[in-house]
Design a protein around this motif. Structure first.
Motif, PDB file in Angstrom:
ATOM      1  N   LEU A 150       0.821  -1.212   0.000  1.00 46.87           N
ATOM      2  CA  LEU A 150       0.000   0.000   0.000  1.00 46.87           C
ATOM      3  C   LEU A 150       0.856   1.264   0.000  1.00 46.87           C
ATOM      4  O   LEU A 150       0.488   2.272  -0.622  1.00 46.87           O
ATOM      5  N   GLU A 151       1.995   1.223   0.696  1.00 42.93           N
ATOM      6  CA  GLU A 151       2.906   2.373   0.647  1.00 42.93           C
ATOM      7  C   GLU A 151       3.337   2.633  -0.789  1.00 42.93           C
ATOM      8  O   GLU A 151       3.407   3.779  -1.243  1.00 42.93           O
ATOM      9  N   LEU A 152       3.624   1.564  -1.533  1.00 42.01           N
ATOM     10  CA  LEU A 152       4.094   1.712  -2.906  1.00 42.01           C
ATOM     11  C   LEU A 152       2.977   2.204  -3.828  1.00 42.01           C
ATOM     12  O   LEU A 152       3.218   3.025  -4.723  1.00 42.01           O
ATOM     13  N   LEU A 153       1.760   1.734  -3.605  1.00 42.53           N
ATOM     14  CA  LEU A 153       0.625   2.203  -4.402  1.00 42.53           C
ATOM     15  C   LEU A 153       0.445   3.715  -4.245  1.00 42.53           C
ATOM     16  O   LEU A 153       0.265   4.444  -5.229  1.00 42.53           O
ATOM     17  N   TYR A 154       0.496   4.186  -2.999  1.00 45.15           N
ATOM     18  CA  TYR A 154       0.274   5.611  -2.757  1.00 45.15           C
ATOM     19  C   TYR A 154       1.497   6.447  -3.153  1.00 45.15           C
ATOM     20  O   TYR A 154       1.369   7.555  -3.674  1.00 45.15           O
ATOM     21  N   ALA A 155       2.695   5.915  -2.941  1.00 44.94           N
ATOM     22  CA  ALA A 155       3.915   6.673  -3.230  1.00 44.94           C
ATOM     23  C   ALA A 155       4.120   6.901  -4.717  1.00 44.94           C
ATOM     24  O   ALA A 155       4.715   7.906  -5.126  1.00 44.94           O
ATOM     25  N   THR A 156       3.643   5.976  -5.546  1.00 47.38           N
ATOM     26  CA  THR A 156       3.914   6.044  -6.983  1.00 47.38           C
ATOM     27  C   THR A 156       2.698   6.405  -7.824  1.00 47.38           C
ATOM     28  O   THR A 156       2.850   6.812  -8.983  1.00 47.38           O
ATOM     29  N   GLY A 157       1.481   6.226  -7.280  1.00 53.35           N
ATOM     30  CA  GLY A 157       0.282   6.446  -8.076  1.00 53.35           C
ATOM     31  C   GLY A 157       0.098   5.400  -9.160  1.00 53.35           C
ATOM     32  O   GLY A 157      -0.700   5.579 -10.082  1.00 53.35           O
ATOM     33  N   VAL A 251     -13.176   2.335  -0.826  1.00 52.48           N
ATOM     34  CA  VAL A 251     -11.750   2.518  -1.093  1.00 52.48           C
ATOM     35  C   VAL A 251     -11.281   1.405  -2.022  1.00 52.48           C
ATOM     36  O   VAL A 251     -11.446   0.223  -1.719  1.00 52.48           O
ATOM     37  N   SER A 252     -10.702   1.785  -3.148  1.00 50.65           N
ATOM     38  CA  SER A 252     -10.185   0.825  -4.112  1.00 50.65           C
ATOM     39  C   SER A 252      -8.736   1.192  -4.412  1.00 50.65           C
ATOM     40  O   SER A 252      -8.274   2.275  -4.044  1.00 50.65           O
ATOM     41  N   PRO A 253      -7.990   0.307  -5.095  1.00 48.83           N
ATOM     42  CA  PRO A 253      -6.635   0.693  -5.486  1.00 48.83           C
ATOM     43  C   PRO A 253      -6.601   1.991  -6.288  1.00 48.83           C
ATOM     44  O   PRO A 253      -5.670   2.783  -6.167  1.00 48.83           O
ATOM     45  N   HIS A 254      -7.652   2.224  -7.092  1.00 46.20           N
ATOM     46  CA  HIS A 254      -7.684   3.458  -7.874  1.00 46.20           C
ATOM     47  C   HIS A 254      -7.895   4.676  -6.975  1.00 46.20           C
ATOM     48  O   HIS A 254      -7.536   5.790  -7.353  1.00 46.20           O
ATOM     49  N   THR A 255      -8.485   4.463  -5.785  1.00 47.84           N
ATOM     50  CA  THR A 255      -8.640   5.569  -4.847  1.00 47.84           C
ATOM     51  C   THR A 255      -7.273   6.107  -4.440  1.00 47.84           C
ATOM     52  O   THR A 255      -7.074   7.324  -4.321  1.00 47.84           O
ATOM     53  N   LEU A 256      -6.320   5.196  -4.225  1.00 42.29           N
ATOM     54  CA  LEU A 256      -4.967   5.642  -3.878  1.00 42.29           C
ATOM     55  C   LEU A 256      -4.308   6.361  -5.055  1.00 42.29           C
ATOM     56  O   LEU A 256      -3.552   7.316  -4.861  1.00 42.29           O
ATOM     57  N   ARG A 257      -4.583   5.906  -6.263  1.00 44.85           N
ATOM     58  CA  ARG A 257      -4.048   6.584  -7.457  1.00 44.85           C
ATOM     59  C   ARG A 257      -4.632   8.001  -7.553  1.00 44.85           C
ATOM     60  O   ARG A 257      -3.909   8.960  -7.841  1.00 44.85           O
ATOM     61  N   HIS A 258      -5.945   8.118  -7.331  1.00 44.46           N
ATOM     62  CA  HIS A 258      -6.578   9.438  -7.337  1.00 44.46           C
ATOM     63  C   HIS A 258      -5.981  10.326  -6.246  1.00 44.46           C
ATOM     64  O   HIS A 258      -5.723  11.514  -6.459  1.00 44.46           O
ATOM     65  N   SER A 259      -5.783   9.737  -5.070  1.00 42.76           N
ATOM     66  CA  SER A 259      -5.261  10.511  -3.938  1.00 42.76           C
ATOM     67  C   SER A 259      -3.845  10.997  -4.228  1.00 42.76           C
ATOM     68  O   SER A 259      -3.487  12.144  -3.912  1.00 42.76           O
ATOM     69  N   ALA A 261      -2.493  11.695  -7.161  1.00 40.50           N
ATOM     70  CA  ALA A 261      -2.533  12.803  -8.114  1.00 40.50           C
ATOM     71  C   ALA A 261      -3.073  14.072  -7.461  1.00 40.50           C
ATOM     72  O   ALA A 261      -2.526  15.169  -7.658  1.00 40.50           O
ATOM     73  N   THR A 262      -4.130  13.926  -6.686  1.00 34.13           N
ATOM     74  CA  THR A 262      -4.751  15.086  -6.056  1.00 34.13           C
ATOM     75  C   THR A 262      -3.809  15.757  -5.069  1.00 34.13           C
ATOM     76  O   THR A 262      -3.672  16.985  -5.053  1.00 34.13           O
ATOM     77  N   HIS A 263      -3.137  14.965  -4.251  1.00 38.18           N
ATOM     78  CA  HIS A 263      -2.237  15.538  -3.245  1.00 38.18           C
ATOM     79  C   HIS A 263      -1.029  16.210  -3.898  1.00 38.18           C
ATOM     80  O   HIS A 263      -0.541  17.243  -3.405  1.00 38.18           O
ATOM     81  N   LEU A 264      -0.548  15.653  -5.005  1.00 40.36           N
ATOM     82  CA  LEU A 264       0.557  16.296  -5.716  1.00 40.36           C
ATOM     83  C   LEU A 264       0.141  17.665  -6.256  1.00 40.36           C
ATOM     84  O   LEU A 264       0.866  18.653  -6.118  1.00 40.36           O
ATOM     85  N   LEU A 265      -1.029  17.716  -6.892  1.00 41.12           N
ATOM     86  CA  LEU A 265      -1.497  18.978  -7.466  1.00 41.12           C
ATOM     87  C   LEU A 265      -1.791  19.999  -6.371  1.00 41.12           C
ATOM     88  O   LEU A 265      -1.490  21.186  -6.521  1.00 41.12           O
ATOM     89  N   GLN A 266      -2.367  19.546  -5.271  1.00 43.35           N
ATOM     90  CA  GLN A 266      -2.629  20.464  -4.161  1.00 43.35           C
ATOM     91  C   GLN A 266      -1.324  20.979  -3.555  1.00 43.35           C
ATOM     92  O   GLN A 266      -1.287  22.078  -3.001  1.00 43.35           O
ATOM     93  N   GLU A 276       3.057  12.541 -16.403  1.00 48.70           N
ATOM     94  CA  GLU A 276       4.181  11.635 -16.622  1.00 48.70           C
ATOM     95  C   GLU A 276       4.238  10.560 -15.532  1.00 48.70           C
ATOM     96  O   GLU A 276       4.469   9.387 -15.809  1.00 48.70           O
ATOM     97  N   LEU A 277       4.008  10.964 -14.291  1.00 45.96           N
ATOM     98  CA  LEU A 277       4.071  10.020 -13.181  1.00 45.96           C
ATOM     99  C   LEU A 277       2.954   8.977 -13.268  1.00 45.96           C
ATOM    100  O   LEU A 277       3.159   7.806 -12.942  1.00 45.96           O
TER     101      LEU A 277
END
Length: 309
Positions: A150-157, A251-259, A261-266, A276-277
């Protein structure tokens, strides 16, 4: 060409030449099986006999089904049909494309749902112990793996399919990760210190024992019997962590992908960097996340500006 053979040829094309995922290929196969059956019921068994009127009738009948299909499902169905006919014309099997005038339905633009940073931290803590703590030293081996996943899912998107396909060698680049995305395209994604520590703990403490239980495999994440961890198993890991964390929203794996991207833009990241990421072919796909950030800006403005209300 006889319809069943035409569909088989097209499915081989999208699987081998275009490199689409097994999930997408299976969806195309189901869609076209229904199309072939519908045409067969009307005495049409050869691709050259299909007319624009038949394609239009098929699309209209599917759209009027009860219960009505989701707009996204209908759009994918029409995409499957258009792809088949374009393939047959391109390969010189048919002279004309009867689906050329078929227009896909408009799908609603839904903003992706993202977790807050605090919720992500709750989720990760629920998955397993933080690397380097006393709990981590004596923790359940599966929990160490789950935390790394899960750390890797969120860290990399990265998509969950990309994470479960990682090999151990893909992590051997220090603070970056080599990810293979759609169509076999590779990209390099930075990995933060938290995810790096979690993966290192898993590789050191857990993976060797799991690998000894199964056949030799280069895959990074393994199940309890030593086989490569499946996408479905990764989904179950996330669901268990979300339930343990008390997160009531879906909460799905795509939720972490969305999170991600959103946190990076914020945080001020440029949308093209996020593109690119994420491995998006077009920046237009990434633009949807900017709406989330605009909503956040509105909230801050409404609270902070003296004449906002």
């Amino acid at each position: 060409m006889e319809l069943e053979r035409a569909v088989e040829a097209y499915v081989r094309h999208v699987a081998l030449e275009r490199g689409l995922s097994d999930h997408t290929v299976a969806a195309y196969t189901r869609d076209l099986a229904g199309y072939v059956t519908w045409l067969g019921d009307r005495g049409i068994h050869d691709s050259a006999a299909i007319t624009p009127a038949l394609v239009a009738d098929f699309a209209a009948e599917r759209a009027a089904a009860d219960p009505p299909p989701a707009a996204t499902s209908l759009a994918r169905l029409q995409s499957s049909v258009r792809g088949l006919h374009r393939f047959l014309v391109r390969d010189g099997i048919d002279l004309d494309d009867p689906s050329a005038r078929l227009r896909p339905p408009k799908t609603p633009k839904r903003l992706p749902k993202a977790l807050s940073i605090a919720q992500v931290e709750q989720l990760l803590d629920a998955a397993g112990p933080t690397p380097g703590t006393e709990d981590a030293s004596a923790g359940d081996p599966a929990a160490v793996r789950d935390r790394a996943l899960l750390e890797l899912l969120y860290a990399t998107g990265a998509r969950v399919s990309e994470i479960v396909q990682l090999d151990v060698d893909d992590t051997a680049y220090g603070d970056v990760l080599r990810v293979r995305g759609k169509g076999g395209k590779e990209r390099v994604v930075p990995v933060g210190s938290y995810a790096r520590a979690a993966v290192d703990a898993y590789l050191t403490r857990v993976r060797p024992a799991l690998a000894a239980k199964g056949r030799a495999t280069p895959r990074l994440f393994l199940g309890i019997r030593g086989a490569p961890l499946s996408r479905q198993s990764a989904w179950l890991v996330l669901q268990a962590a979300a339930e343990h964390a008390g997160l009531t929203a879906h909460v799905s794996p795509h939720t972490l992908r969305h999170s991600f991207a959103t946190h990076l833009l914020q945080g001020g990241a440029d949308v093209r960097v996020v593109q690119e990421l994420l491995g998006h072919a077009s920046v237009a796909t990434t633009q949807i996340y900017t709406h989330v950030s605009v909503d956040a800006l509105r909230d801050v403005y409404a609270v902070s500006h003296p004449r906002a209300r």
